[in-house]
Design an enzyme around this catalytic site. Structure first.
Site, PDB file in Angstrom:
ATOM      1  CE  LYS A  22      -1.873   2.802   2.921  1.00 55.49           C
ATOM      2  NZ  LYS A  22      -1.542   3.820   2.161  1.00 55.49           N
ATOM      3  CD  GLU A  67      13.138   4.529   7.796  1.00 57.21           C
ATOM      4  OE1 GLU A  67      12.998   5.564   8.992  1.00 57.21           O
ATOM      5  OE2 GLU A  67      12.895   4.989   6.706  1.00 57.21           O
ATOM      6  CG  LEU A  68       8.805   3.770  13.094  1.00 55.96           C
ATOM      7  CD1 LEU A  68       8.219   3.461  14.611  1.00 55.96           C
ATOM      8  CD2 LEU A  68       7.597   3.437  12.300  1.00 55.96           C
ATOM      9  CB  CYS A 124      13.053   9.520   7.869  1.00 61.29           C
ATOM     10  SG  CYS A 124      13.422   8.124   6.751  1.00 61.29           S
ATOM     11  CD  GLU A 156      10.752  12.965  10.987  1.00 69.01           C
ATOM     12  OE1 GLU A 156       9.681  12.551  11.448  1.00 69.01           O
ATOM     13  OE2 GLU A 156      11.615  12.437  10.357  1.00 69.01           O
TER      14      GLU A 156
HETATM   15  P1  ADP Z   1       3.268  10.945   7.007  1.00 70.21           P
HETATM   16  O1  ADP Z   1       2.779  11.864   8.376  1.00 70.21           O
HETATM   17  O2  ADP Z   1       4.823  11.123   6.654  1.00 70.21           O
HETATM   18  O3  ADP Z   1       2.298  11.013   6.097  1.00 70.21           O
HETATM   19  P2  ADP Z   1       2.081   8.227   7.711  1.00 70.21           P
HETATM   20  O4  ADP Z   1       2.711   7.573   8.958  1.00 70.21           O
HETATM   21  O5  ADP Z   1       0.971   9.112   8.044  1.00 70.21           O
HETATM   22  O6  ADP Z   1       3.403   9.510   7.607  1.00 70.21           O
HETATM   23  O7  ADP Z   1       1.941   7.552   6.516  1.00 70.21           O
HETATM   24  C1  ADP Z   1       2.814   6.592   6.053  1.00 70.21           C
HETATM   25  C2  ADP Z   1       1.964   5.536   5.311  1.00 70.21           C
HETATM   26  O8  ADP Z   1       1.252   5.101   6.680  1.00 70.21           O
HETATM   27  C3  ADP Z   1       1.035   6.059   4.339  1.00 70.21           C
HETATM   28  O9  ADP Z   1       1.013   5.264   3.386  1.00 70.21           O
HETATM   29  C4  ADP Z   1      -0.200   6.070   4.922  1.00 70.21           C
HETATM   30  O10 ADP Z   1      -1.178   5.810   3.997  1.00 70.21           O
HETATM   31  C5  ADP Z   1      -0.101   4.919   6.058  1.00 70.21           C
HETATM   32  N1  ADP Z   1      -1.155   5.263   7.202  1.00 70.21           N
HETATM   33  C6  ADP Z   1      -1.244   5.940   7.868  1.00 70.21           C
HETATM   34  N2  ADP Z   1      -2.199   5.614   8.832  1.00 70.21           N
HETATM   35  C7  ADP Z   1      -2.329   4.291   8.742  1.00 70.21           C
HETATM   36  C8  ADP Z   1      -2.990   3.308   9.545  1.00 70.21           C
HETATM   37  N3  ADP Z   1      -3.999   3.645  10.619  1.00 70.21           N
HETATM   38  N4  ADP Z   1      -2.874   2.043   9.172  1.00 70.21           N
HETATM   39  C9  ADP Z   1      -2.284   1.593   8.129  1.00 70.21           C
HETATM   40  N5  ADP Z   1      -1.513   2.514   7.386  1.00 70.21           N
HETATM   41  C10 ADP Z   1      -1.568   3.965   7.631  1.00 70.21           C
END
Ligand code: ADP
Length: 479
Positions: free
Chosen positions: A170, A245-246, A279, A379
């Site tokens: 995804k 990887e956060l 990141c 960040e």
């Molecule tokens: P950013 O803040 O950099 O956009 P996110 O962590 O929100 O980072 O998004 C990174 C990925 O995680 C994207 O593909 C987003 O669609 C997905 N994502 C966000 N929320 C969820 C969730 N609750 N469950 C699964 N995937 C998610």
């Protein structure tokens, strides 16, 4: 250009027929429309990946490697087209988009080699014959962010596919078109139906459907720490293995023995890639007091000269922030720093550009920063460079480690003893010593603390998709 989801080798829409728009962050022009899918489509993607697993896993490594190499060659052939698409939906300057395609390719090349070097081990146990065998973990899920839409996916697809896993993927809702283009090239390179499946749409619904499915044995995620925590909780039911990887909050430390000119070059290269939406890019600069003023003045004048604009135009160094939330956060961090006593040496505001969206931020250098400021703790993910002076190594190290994150850090020094010490003491998964670009496909990439765990790159990246089985046989005649 395709705009569908890929399930079992077929390009399909969402069950409901719904779509969502993808737009160019520099202009707000709609550049594509992709399926707005959810849990049902996500489950069918797992059906396909599960069905394709045995045959793909049973192939000799060399055959899988050939498919990876064919994909890499195809990406090379289509580099210009893919880079243009990436820039259009993501905003980064075209030379950076080209570099990202090359970076993505390097994961297929490295994984193709590494999968042929996986060997069983035979520890010696008296009276027994023991084999430690590694086999692919099964269906692996991957969820990727928008900042490196092609490379982040390649980092997850290449090692998984190389060892014999099948996948459900995804991409981020801001940048699904690069992911679709990558999978289109994968199918044309001989990836069998069901080995790679892609679903776009509702992140929470898709993520939950995968974690609730016991056939999914692994999730690799790159994104925010908050979402990483949600996914880790979700994985508790079926105990999927995780690579997370956060967020990062990299310090760059410039020691007193550094050349100021080199330190400035390094800061420019490490900081402004993707407009600071990276990141591992430095978010905090610690500069020895003896060099502080000189560094600030040179870094600020180099920063101020960076040209912002549409990524496809020549000479552009900084594209737009990805969306309104991103630029609002950058602006809020700068306002907070100023309110708490920071000095703006250059930048500090939005940069309005005729005919383009209001999503550009000036390269910003701040001094007199301290640990109470948001930009020093969180960040920022933008072109903001908070700087603070230090007097000695102990103080620099304490400040550098004073973060919940631990992805990357950077050090500018020529002192070998100090380099050895810092390798032990800096609490980050990656340390760039006089190196603004420590992330290459052949080496492990990943963090510690709230930056997550698991590694991507090289043979270490492949291990994340392998499980170990111990086959222990009594030797004939042994007790
Ligand atoms: P950013 O803040 O950099 O956009 P996110 O962590 O929100 O980072 O998004 C990174 C990925 O995680 C994207 O593909 C987003 O669609 C997905 N994502 C966000 N929320 C969820 C969730 N609750 N469950 C699964 N995937 C998610």
């Amino acid at each position: 250009m395709r705009e569908g989801n890929l399930i079992d080798g077929r390009w399909v829409g969402a069950d409901s027929g719904a779509t969502f728009e993808v737009s160019d962050p520099a202009t707000d022009r709609v550049v594509g429309r992709v399926p707005d899918a959810g849990a049902d489509e996500a489950r069918r993607a797992v059906d396909a990946a599960f069905g394709a697993f045995s045959a793909w896993a049973a192939k000799p490594a060399i055959e899988r490697a050939k498919v990876l190499e064919a994909l890499s060659a195809r990406l090379a052939g289509d580099r210009e087209e893919l880079a243009a698409l990436l820039t259009e939906e993501q905003g980064k300057p075209l030379p950076e988009a080209r570099a990202e395609i090359d970076y993505a390719r390097s994961f297929f090349e490295v994984s193709a080699k590494a999968c042929q070097e996986i060997r069983d081990e035979t520890p010696s146990v008296p009276g027994k014959k023991v084999l430690v065998h590694r086999r692919p973990i099964g269906v692996a899920a991957a969820i990727t962010p928008w900042n490196f839409p092609m490379a982040m996916l390649a980092k997850k697809i290449a090692p998984a596919m190389a060892v014999g896993c099948t996948q459900v993927l995804k991409p981020a809702e801001q940048t699904p078109l690069s992911a679709i283009a990558l999978l289109d090239r994968a199918m044309a390179s001989g990836v069998p139906p069901g080995v790679l499946n892609l679903v776009t749409g509702d992140p929470a619904a898709i993520g939950s459907a995968w974690l609730e499915d016991p056939r999914v044995r692994k999730l690799s995620f790159t994104g925010s720490t908050d979402v990483g925590r949600i996914l880790m909780r979700g994985a508790a039911t079926n105990l999927q293995r995780l690579s997370l990887e956060l967020g990062g909050h990299a310090p760059m430390i410039v020691f007193e023995d550094a050349s100021v000119d080199f330190a400035v070059e390094m800061a420019m290269a490490a900081k402004y890639r993707n407009g600071g939406q990276t990141c591992i890019c430095p978010n905090r600069f610690l500069v020895h007091r003896s060099l502080h003023d000189q560094f600030v003045s040179k870094f600020a004048s180099r920063s101020a000269a960076l040209v912002s604009g549409r990524g496809r135009d020549p000479g552009i160094a900084l594209g737009p922030m990805i969306d309104d939330a991103a630029i609002d956060k950058v602006e809020a961090h700068v306002a907070d720093a100023i309110q708490q006593g920071a000095t703006v040496v250059t930048g500090g505001r939005r940069r309005r550009i005729e005919g383009l969206a209001d999503r550009f931020f000036e390269p910003t250098v701040l001094t007199d920063c301290h640990s109470g400021m948001r930009c020093w703790k969180e960040e920022t993910f933008g072109p903001v460079c908070p700087i603070r002076g230090f007097d000695d190594e102990t103080e620099a190290l304490a400040q550098a480690n004073d973060s919940e994150y631990g992805l990357a850090s950077y050090v500018v020094t020529n002192d070998p003893a100090r380099i050895r010490r810092l390798g032990d003491e800096l609490r980050t998964g990656i340390i760039g010593v006089n190196d603004p670009g420590p992330a290459v496909a052949a080496v492990p990439f990943g963090g510690v603390k709230h930056s997550g765990f698991g590694r991507e790159g090289g043979r270490w990246g492949l291990e994340e998709y392998l499980e170990m089985v111990t086959v222990s046989s009594l030797e004939p005649g042994a007790e």
